[in-house]
Design an enzyme around this catalytic site. Structure first.
Site, PDB file in Angstrom:
ATOM      1  N   TYR A 136       0.850  -1.188   0.000  1.00 29.01           N
ATOM      2  CA  TYR A 136       0.000   0.000   0.000  1.00 29.01           C
ATOM      3  C   TYR A 136       0.884   1.235   0.000  1.00 29.01           C
ATOM      4  O   TYR A 136       1.647   1.459   0.936  1.00 29.01           O
ATOM      5  CB  TYR A 136      -0.880  -0.066   1.254  1.00 29.01           C
ATOM      6  CG  TYR A 136      -1.934   0.995   1.432  1.00 29.01           C
ATOM      7  CD1 TYR A 136      -2.215   1.956   0.473  1.00 29.01           C
ATOM      8  CD2 TYR A 136      -2.680   1.022   2.605  1.00 29.01           C
ATOM      9  CE1 TYR A 136      -3.196   2.911   0.666  1.00 29.01           C
ATOM     10  CE2 TYR A 136      -3.676   1.969   2.812  1.00 29.01           C
ATOM     11  CZ  TYR A 136      -3.925   2.909   1.835  1.00 29.01           C
ATOM     12  OH  TYR A 136      -4.899   3.853   2.036  1.00 29.01           O
ATOM     13  N   LYS A 163      -1.744  -1.298  -3.952  1.00 33.06           N
ATOM     14  CA  LYS A 163      -2.775  -0.260  -3.884  1.00 33.06           C
ATOM     15  C   LYS A 163      -2.037   1.064  -3.895  1.00 33.06           C
ATOM     16  O   LYS A 163      -1.276   1.369  -2.974  1.00 33.06           O
ATOM     17  CB  LYS A 163      -3.616  -0.395  -2.621  1.00 33.06           C
ATOM     18  CG  LYS A 163      -4.636   0.732  -2.446  1.00 33.06           C
ATOM     19  CD  LYS A 163      -5.412   0.573  -1.154  1.00 33.06           C
ATOM     20  CE  LYS A 163      -6.443   1.676  -0.998  1.00 33.06           C
ATOM     21  NZ  LYS A 163      -5.898   2.989  -0.659  1.00 33.06           N
TER      22      LYS A 163
END
Length: 298
Positions: A136, A163
């Site tokens: 992330y 992400k």
């Protein structure tokens, strides 16, 4: 795990009681709102879920109850980012035990670290956890914008995807190009990037606004993958309206997070209780929000 992870994956807010314990009744209502809206997955303990602020027992209960309610209908992603290494491992183990599908891991967010230190950190974590890891990138919260080389290293260790919440569309395109022939999911964190990312080879979006209007984002996802440009134009205008009218009521750096939870309270889905230092809108701003929500023909 089925590759790639695709679709609209709301970073679900965490419904709380006034005493900041989990509101299980509202949690079920919220999950059904998302599932009925057609979402393709649910992300627990992300930024919109106030993950880093929640009591550890509340985090565990959220994972347990959410997995029970979702019951395998869509993949469950669990944020395990923490400043404590042992807490990261403990939460990963709990997520596995309760039936979650993926782990989401950002850099630890107190000490500034280098790219090489992040790689060393991932080398310690990824082999220890049993669920697939999605790295992330959210530099506004972690002080580190993950480089392409760091993300490539994560993939070599077994990471399942990334992400990207960097806000850098160019970086997203670079990621899509770098992994276009490989099994690695590229998930956008910026709602306005959704169509561009999907039409250029990305796989999905973690959209905070999908907490409020899941069908809007699902319809935009479907229009994007089908390259239905007329529908994209209309739906993106609604997403832009959400950005400009709902997220801009307040001037706080966390204005969108507060707006989303306050909107859900006005929709009678869950309360707007938040863990300090965050808080729901004051009555005056909540009234403005209520008026603006009524303008959405969704």
């Amino acid at each position: 795990m089925k590759y790639p992870l695709r679709g609209v994956i709301p970073p679900m807010v965490t419904p709380l009681l006034e005493n900041l314990q989990l509101d299980v009744e509202s949690l079920e209502k919220l999950i059904m709102h998302l599932l009925n809206g057609g979402v393709h997955g649910i992300f627990l303990l992300g930024t919109n879920g106030e993950g880093p602020s929640l009591d550890y027992e509340v985090r565990k209960q959220l994972i347990t109850e959410s997995c029970r309610i979702i019951a395998g209908r869509v993949p469950v992603l669990v944020g395990i980012t923490d400043t404590s290494f042992s807490a990261v491992i403990e939460m990963a183990e709990h997520a596995k035990k309760e039936g979650a599908d993926y782990l989401v891991l950002a850099p630890p967010y107190y000490f500034p670290i280098s790219q090489s230190e992040m790689v060393e950190y991932l080398e310690k974590i990824i082999p220890q956890v049993e669920l697939p890891v999605i790295v992330y990138d959210i530099p506004v919260c972690t002080k580190l914008h993950l480089s392409l080389e760091t993300i490539k290293s994560a993939k070599e260790m077994g990471a399942f995807g990334v992400k990207d919440s960097s806000g850098d569309l160019g970086a997203l395109y670079t990621l899509i190009d770098a992994f276009k022939n490989e099994q690695f999911s590229i998930i956008a964190g910026a709602e306005l990037f959704m169509s561009d990312v999907l039409m250029h080879g990305g796989h999905g979006v973690v959209a905070g606004g999908a907490n409020i209007f899941p069908k809007l984002f699902v319809e935009l996802y479907e229009a994007s993958i089908n390259k239905d440009f007329d529908s994209i134009t209309l739906l993106r205008q609604q997403v832009l309206q959400l950005q400009n009218e709902i997220y801009e009521i307040d001037d706080s750096p966390t204005k969108s997070i507060r707006a989303i939870k306050s909107a859900l309270s006005l929709m009678d889905i869950c309360s707007d209780h938040m863990v300090p230092p965050l808080s729901g809108f004051c009555p005056e701003k909540k009234k403005i929000l209520e008026q603006r929500l009524k303008q959405f023909a969704i």
